[in-house]
Design a protein around this motif. Sequence first.
Motif, PDB file in Angstrom:
ATOM      1  N   GLN A   1      -8.656  26.101 120.331  1.00 14.74           N
ATOM      2  CA  GLN A   1      -8.333  27.606 119.394  1.00 14.74           C
ATOM      3  C   GLN A   1      -6.629  27.742 119.311  1.00 14.74           C
ATOM      4  N   THR A   2      -5.919  27.073 120.047  1.00 13.81           N
ATOM      5  CA  THR A   2      -4.288  27.336 120.261  1.00 13.81           C
ATOM      6  C   THR A   2      -3.991  26.709 118.807  1.00 13.81           C
ATOM      7  N   HIS A   3      -5.152  25.220 118.682  1.00 15.79           N
ATOM      8  CA  HIS A   3      -4.820  24.270 117.720  1.00 15.79           C
ATOM      9  C   HIS A   3      -4.965  24.380 115.953  1.00 15.79           C
ATOM     10  N   HIS A   4      -6.396  25.545 116.659  1.00 12.78           N
ATOM     11  CA  HIS A   4      -6.928  25.978 114.989  1.00 12.78           C
ATOM     12  C   HIS A   4      -5.683  27.479 114.868  1.00 12.78           C
ATOM     13  N   ALA A   5      -5.638  28.038 115.591  1.00 14.28           N
ATOM     14  CA  ALA A   5      -4.815  29.446 115.383  1.00 14.28           C
ATOM     15  C   ALA A   5      -3.593  28.687 114.738  1.00 14.28           C
ATOM     16  N   LEU A   6      -2.380  27.916 115.185  1.00 17.80           N
ATOM     17  CA  LEU A   6      -1.183  27.252 114.931  1.00 17.80           C
ATOM     18  C   LEU A   6      -1.002  27.314 113.334  1.00 17.80           C
TER      19      LEU A   6
ATOM     20  N   LEU B   1       4.622  37.951 110.612  1.00 15.49           N
ATOM     21  CA  LEU B   1       3.610  36.741 111.833  1.00 15.49           C
ATOM     22  C   LEU B   1       2.655  36.710 112.234  1.00 15.49           C
ATOM     23  N   TRP B   2       3.028  38.579 112.893  1.00 21.24           N
ATOM     24  CA  TRP B   2       2.272  39.750 113.812  1.00 21.24           C
ATOM     25  C   TRP B   2       1.433  40.006 112.954  1.00 21.24           C
ATOM     26  N   ALA B   3       1.381  40.359 111.580  1.00 20.85           N
ATOM     27  CA  ALA B   3       0.677  40.693 110.576  1.00 20.85           C
ATOM     28  C   ALA B   3      -0.654  39.540 110.871  1.00 20.85           C
ATOM     29  N   GLU B   4      -0.388  38.501 110.814  1.00 16.82           N
ATOM     30  CA  GLU B   4      -1.168  37.313 110.704  1.00 16.82           C
ATOM     31  C   GLU B   4      -1.752  36.650 111.928  1.00 16.82           C
ATOM     32  N   VAL B   5      -1.155  36.786 113.201  1.00 15.70           N
ATOM     33  CA  VAL B   5      -1.703  36.878 113.775  1.00 15.70           C
ATOM     34  C   VAL B   5      -2.823  38.223 114.511  1.00 15.70           C
ATOM     35  N   ARG B   6      -2.465  39.200 113.444  1.00 19.55           N
ATOM     36  CA  ARG B   6      -3.850  40.043 113.742  1.00 19.55           C
ATOM     37  C   ARG B   6      -5.045  39.652 113.287  1.00 19.55           C
ATOM     38  N   ARG B   7      -5.003  38.865 111.859  1.00 17.16           N
ATOM     39  CA  ARG B   7      -6.597  38.682 111.342  1.00 17.16           C
ATOM     40  C   ARG B   7      -7.137  37.395 111.803  1.00 17.16           C
ATOM     41  N   LEU B   8      -6.104  36.812 112.401  1.00 18.68           N
ATOM     42  CA  LEU B   8      -6.717  36.238 113.728  1.00 18.68           C
ATOM     43  C   LEU B   8      -8.311  36.292 113.987  1.00 18.68           C
ATOM     44  N   PRO B   9      -9.149  35.438 114.746  1.00 19.36           N
ATOM     45  CA  PRO B   9     -10.850  35.754 114.962  1.00 19.36           C
ATOM     46  C   PRO B   9      -9.680  36.498 116.594  1.00 19.36           C
ATOM     47  N   PRO B  10     -10.734  37.359 117.359  1.00 19.20           N
ATOM     48  CA  PRO B  10     -10.300  37.508 118.862  1.00 19.20           C
ATOM     49  C   PRO B  10     -10.558  36.329 119.904  1.00 19.20           C
ATOM     50  N   ARG B  11     -10.947  34.900 119.727  1.00 19.25           N
ATOM     51  CA  ARG B  11     -10.856  34.541 120.732  1.00 19.25           C
ATOM     52  C   ARG B  11      -9.271  33.289 120.819  1.00 19.25           C
ATOM     53  N   MET B  12      -9.058  33.165 119.620  1.00 21.13           N
ATOM     54  CA  MET B  12      -8.465  32.561 118.550  1.00 21.13           C
ATOM     55  C   MET B  12      -6.423  33.793 119.021  1.00 21.13           C
ATOM     56  N   ARG B  13      -6.733  35.144 119.314  1.00 18.16           N
ATOM     57  CA  ARG B  13      -5.632  35.810 119.198  1.00 18.16           C
ATOM     58  C   ARG B  13      -5.850  36.027 120.745  1.00 18.16           C
ATOM     59  N   ALA B  14      -6.908  35.863 121.535  1.00 13.99           N
ATOM     60  CA  ALA B  14      -6.094  35.782 123.059  1.00 13.99           C
ATOM     61  C   ALA B  14      -5.589  34.944 123.771  1.00 13.99           C
TER      62      ALA B  14
END
Length: 163
Positions: free
Chosen positions: A140-145, A98-111
């Motif tokens: 951003q939250t919806h798209h990130a999840l 999960l953390w590896a995938e979170v790191r692949r998110l664009p910075p705005r989604m990650r933030a």
Amino acid sequence: MTFEEFMAARWAPLFRTAYLLTGDRHQAEDLLQDALARTCVRWSSIRDTRAADGYVRQAMVRQMTRQWPKRRREVPTDELPESSYAGGLDVRAEHLDLWAEVRRLPPRMRATLVLRYVEDLTVEATAQELGCSVGSVKSQTHHALQRLRAALPDARTLIEELS
């Protein structure tokens, strides 16, 4: 409370936030040190020192916002980087994917995810810290999840814990 006391007491949680925002230990240290330097300069004008965490967090998010257009996108690789301090996220093995995938998110989604689910801010407070609308935070939250669910179908329950 003096600035030195604040920094000594709050370094670890603020570093965790910086690490989650940047995804890199060295960038996190730079980001946090910059935010703390800005806070130190204005320490005497901060009326409520109990709210200093928010002040530092907002300084980090603003710095990241200025860097987003300039940063090159991370390129995922099959090899893990050498092990380093991961802000406590590497403690549980099932969170590594999960953390590896979170790191692949664009910075705005990650933030957005970091502020909403790690820092436990409301949608409104997250929007204020990111300098955007409430609708943008929700989007951003919806798209990130959605990206996390698509990338890790077996970790659906872990992702659902976030939301």
